[in-house]
Design an enzyme around this catalytic site. Structure first.
Site, short mmCIF file in Angstrom:
data_model
loop_
_atom_site.label_atom_id
_atom_site.label_comp_id
_atom_site.label_asym_id
_atom_site.label_seq_id
_atom_site.Cartn_x
_atom_site.Cartn_y
_atom_site.Cartn_z
N GLY A 139 0.83 -1.20 0.00
CA GLY A 139 0.00 0.00 0.00
C GLY A 139 0.86 1.25 0.00
O GLY A 139 0.37 2.37 -0.12
N ARG A 141 18.05 8.92 -1.39
CA ARG A 141 17.18 9.57 -2.36
C ARG A 141 15.73 9.10 -2.18
O ARG A 141 15.48 7.92 -1.93
CB ARG A 141 17.63 9.25 -3.79
CG ARG A 141 16.94 10.15 -4.82
CD ARG A 141 16.98 9.57 -6.21
NE ARG A 141 18.31 9.46 -6.77
CZ ARG A 141 18.91 10.44 -7.48
NH1 ARG A 141 18.31 11.58 -7.67
NH2 ARG A 141 20.10 10.24 -7.95
N GLU A 166 9.85 2.53 8.22
CA GLU A 166 10.10 2.36 9.66
C GLU A 166 10.70 3.63 10.28
O GLU A 166 10.39 3.96 11.42
CB GLU A 166 11.07 1.20 9.91
CG GLU A 166 11.15 0.20 8.80
CD GLU A 166 10.49 -1.14 9.08
OE1 GLU A 166 10.36 -1.91 8.15
OE2 GLU A 166 10.11 -1.40 10.22
MO1 MOS Z 1 8.17 -4.17 8.58
S1 MOS Z 1 8.03 -4.60 10.59
O1 MOS Z 1 9.62 -4.97 8.33
O2 MOS Z 1 6.85 -4.81 7.83
#
Ligand code: MOS
Length: 747
Positions: A465, A631, A708
């Protein structure tokens, strides 16, 4: 015929909308549970109502006689599953190693004990309810307090933390806890399985179709080539859909036993028990520093809960070893096995709870030293990964801090607690830093450049997504000049060349070299065709003398704009397409032809909270997130990722916690009303800034990947702001109103 060509500079880094967007908003996109096959049956699991003990009796007689019921499966009649041995074959991973129904022991609340299959979902649900199970029940261990950090295993160490800490002129020694958290993805886990002879096709909601195929093959005992996993679209994953969970095996086995397709969609309640969560953590941080704010000791010890049979480690020290310069550092951990389903990766696994603790301790150290928290971090910056003793490939943490401070207006901060006011509200300003590792997965893909001016890229990866469809189209467009709308991106099927896992923010970084490799091969083919074909401007020339720029073949000295479009060459040669398969190798800091480098992304999060002591109302009002992730291929999808991560950070800091009933062991807030998430109304104003330094060490575009990193440090910045507003240092997430009532600054 396209005469105007896009170039790298205009497409890479643009903010084009997701190419799959229209399919989603019109309902055309098919998610796993949207697949309905002829003769398909519905399966509903029966879940244990205890968290620790044994099945005494499991009575299916009444359920079997109910209307529409085809079978009630249990240990005795489901058929054989195999324990996976991922250590033997590192090409896949699985967190819950024990297959469903393996024995009659119950190790967590909600464990699958039987499976009702019927013609309709209602009949299957009624039948599952009618299965009678009795248990020998023992007291479950679902402790909220993980206990004392002892018997720890040292993960990494340099210098001598004991001596350094004892001698440090300024010390911080604090313990922080984070609760179990749910991924709370909107699309529930689902499987639709159909067999054709010995071959099974599974429509799954998977962040890794390539790995899911291997895991299913191993645990079902079916050759790899007989398993096909399809995931065209996901309603997010956050790590909860990285690895195989038991419901997929049950679905495949039920479909095999009954000779009909079977659909199983697990309930929201089951998702809190049987398909992973973020482990709870308890972390002790000891920092030692000189009076002028130079760290000389960073000592990070932590515990995390895990399942009785599994060893999931929440890798809390992920950032601790590298983010600051210090001669003495130690990271050590231990697991606390409890009666919970296996935890699993959740966005920024390890680093995110780890940085909550470390960055909170840094804030406490800044306060003790009377040094500005931004300044303290600047003083401890480093361009060397001191854990591995190698330079970073590209580290701009310092710039994240200074740019963030500037954009946020940090210079206006009055450090005195509760001193800043606006519109009758007390303001709290806090900040924290973060980092997240950057690796590459091995992967392959194929590219076809067609004579009609369209292109296709095919890869056994998936788009959770976040924009994989779109960034792949951009990459092909940038290399060929074919407009994004004419690039067909074909993903989400394990039949395709093995693609990367959509995890660890590593999919994009892994795809770049594979695209480069395939394109290099295609250009070579095109040039060879151009010189070998009669009637092209290059007939009889040397292929090596030809160049390919923005989709045109031209001679070295020729202005590329007057070159011949590649599709003209293909047409003249009467060739349908120039195609090639490209490869990317796995990279974890070591590349065969390059010196070793430490590769990480960095972030600085600046947060404003408003606090209204009269009503105990706390809001996160403003966040500035500055990201160093190399980038950025698409500004829009990139910015969205960071915005989403910040919203998740608000949830982590203020709302989210799975609560286990100490008597039954059940996750009791197992629904989206009681598991409180950040809503749109809770979302702050978010400003995202990328300091863009292409990390050319990692791949040709210098893209490290995002996802993340936006969550790294966010919760710590929020609790630092809460302290600044209220004078209350919250060391146990989430922040609760009762923590703040009666605070010094509450009036
Ligand atoms: Mo992420 S926790 O590596 O989907």
């Amino acid at each position: 015929m396209a005469t105007t060509r896009n170039t790298v500079s205009s497409i890479i880094g643009s903010d084009i909308p997701r190419i799959d967007g229209p399919l989603k908003v019109t309902g055309v996109a098919k998610y796993a549970a949207d697949h309905n096959l002829p003769g398909m049956l519905y399966a509903v699991p029966v879940c244990s109502t205890i968290a620790n003990g044994f099945i005494k009796t499991l009575d299916t007689a009444a359920a079997e006689k109910m209307p529409g019921v085809k079978a009630i499966f249990r240990r005795e009649n489901i058929g054989r599953f195999y324990r996976a041995a991922p250590n033997v074959d590192l090409t896949f991973h699985i967190d819950e190693k024990r297959p469903p129904f393996e024995d009659d022991t119950i190790r967590y609340h909600g464990q699958y004990v039987a499976l009702a299959v019927a013609t309709t979902l209602e009949q299957a649900t009624a039948a599952a309810d009618a299965v009678k199970v009795t248990y020998y029940e023992e007291k479950p261990d679902v402790r909220a307090d993980l206990g004392v950090c002892d018997n720890l295993k040292v993960e990494s160490e340099r210098g001598d933390v004991k001596t350094a800490f004892a001698k440090a002129p300024v010390q911080i020694d604090q313990t922080y806890t984070t609760p179990p958290e749910a991924h709370a993805v909107i699309e529930a886990h689902a499987s639709v399985a159909a067999w054709d002879g010995d071959t099974v096709t599974l429509y799954e909601t998977s962040q890794a179709v390539a790995m899911q195929r291997i895991a299913i093959s191993e645990m079902l005992g079916v050759p790899r080539e007989n398993v096909r996993v399809i995931t065209k679209f996901l309603g997010s994953g956050f790590g909860g859909k990285l690895w195989l969970w038991g419901h997929s095996l049950l679905t495949a086995a039920a479909a095999r036993n009954l000779g009909q397709p079977v659909k199983l969609v697990i309930t929201r309640k089951m998702m809190f028990a049987t398909s992973g969560h973020r482990a709870s953590t308890k972390q002790r941080i000891r920092l030692g520093a000189t009076k002028d704010g130079k760290l000389n000791c960073l000592w990070h010890e932590y515990l995390n809960h895990t399942a009785i049979l599994d060893e999931y480690k929440e890798n809390c020290g992920e950032a601790s070893g590298i983010i600051y310069s210090t001669p003495n550092a130690r990271i050590a951990n231990a697991l606390v096995q409890c009666n919970v389903g296996s935890p699993t990766s959740m966005r920024g696994p390890g680093a995110v709870p780890g940085l909550y603790a470390l960055e909170s301790a840094m804030d406490e150290l800044a306060l003790k030293l009377n040094i500005d928290p931004v300044e303290l971090r600047l003083r401890n910056d480093t361009l060397i990964d001191e854990q591995e003793n190698v330079p970073f490939s590209s580290r701009h943490y310092k710039e994240c801090l200074t740019v963030g401070a500037e954009k946020f207006g940090w210079a206006q901060r009055n450090p005195k607690v509760g001193s800043m006011k606006r519109d009758g509200l007390t303001l709290g300003w806090g900040m924290a830093g973060g980092s997240w590792i950057a690796y590459r997965f091995a992967c392959e893909l194929t590219i076809d450049l067609k004579h009609d001016g369209t292109a296709r890229v095919t890869c056994g990866t998936q788009d959770i997504g976040t924009g994989t469809y779109t960034v792949l189209a951009q990459m092909i467009s940038a290399k060929t000049g074919v407009s994004v709308g004419k690039v067909d991106v074909v993903l989400g099927d394990s039949m395709y060349p093995e693609g990367p896992t959509s995890g660890g923010s590593m999919a994009t970084a892994s795809l770049v070299p594979a695209v480069e490799d395939a394109m290099t091969k295609i250009v070579k083919k095109l040039c060879e065709i151009a010189v070998a074909t009669k009637g092209t401007p290059f007939t009889g020339q040397k292929a090596d003398d030809l160049h390919f720029t923005d989709g045109r073949i031209h001679l070295k000295d020729q202005d590329s704009a007057t070159g011949t479009p590649y599709e003209e060459i293909l047409k003249t040669a009467n060739v349908n397409a120039a195609s090639a398969r490209g490869k990317s190798i796995a990279v974890s800091g070591v590349q065969p032809d390059k010196p070793k480098r430490s590769m990480h992304s960095f972030a600085a999060q600046f947060v404003e909270v408003t606090w209204q002591p009269e009503t105990a109302r706390l809001r996160v009002s403003r966040v500035v997130s500055v990201i160093d992730a190399g980038r950025i291929i698409n500004k829009r999808t990139g910015t969205n990722q960071i915005q989403g991560a910040v919203v998740m950070g608000v949830g982590m800091a203020l709302f989210e916690r799975i609560a286990y009933d100490q008597r039954s062991g059940a996750p009791i807030n197992s629904n989206l009303a009681d598991y409180v998430l950040t809503t749109h109304a809770d979302a702050p104003k978010i400003e995202v800034e990328f300091v863009e330094y292409p990390d050319l060490f990692l791949n040709q575009l210098g893209a490290r990947g995002i996802g993340e990193i936006g969550l790294a440090g966010t919760a710590a910045a929020i609790t630092a702001a809460v302290y600044h507003a209220t004078g209350v240092r919250v060391r146990d997430l989430p922040v609760k109103i009762e923590d703040l009532i009666g605070s010094a600054a509450s009036g």
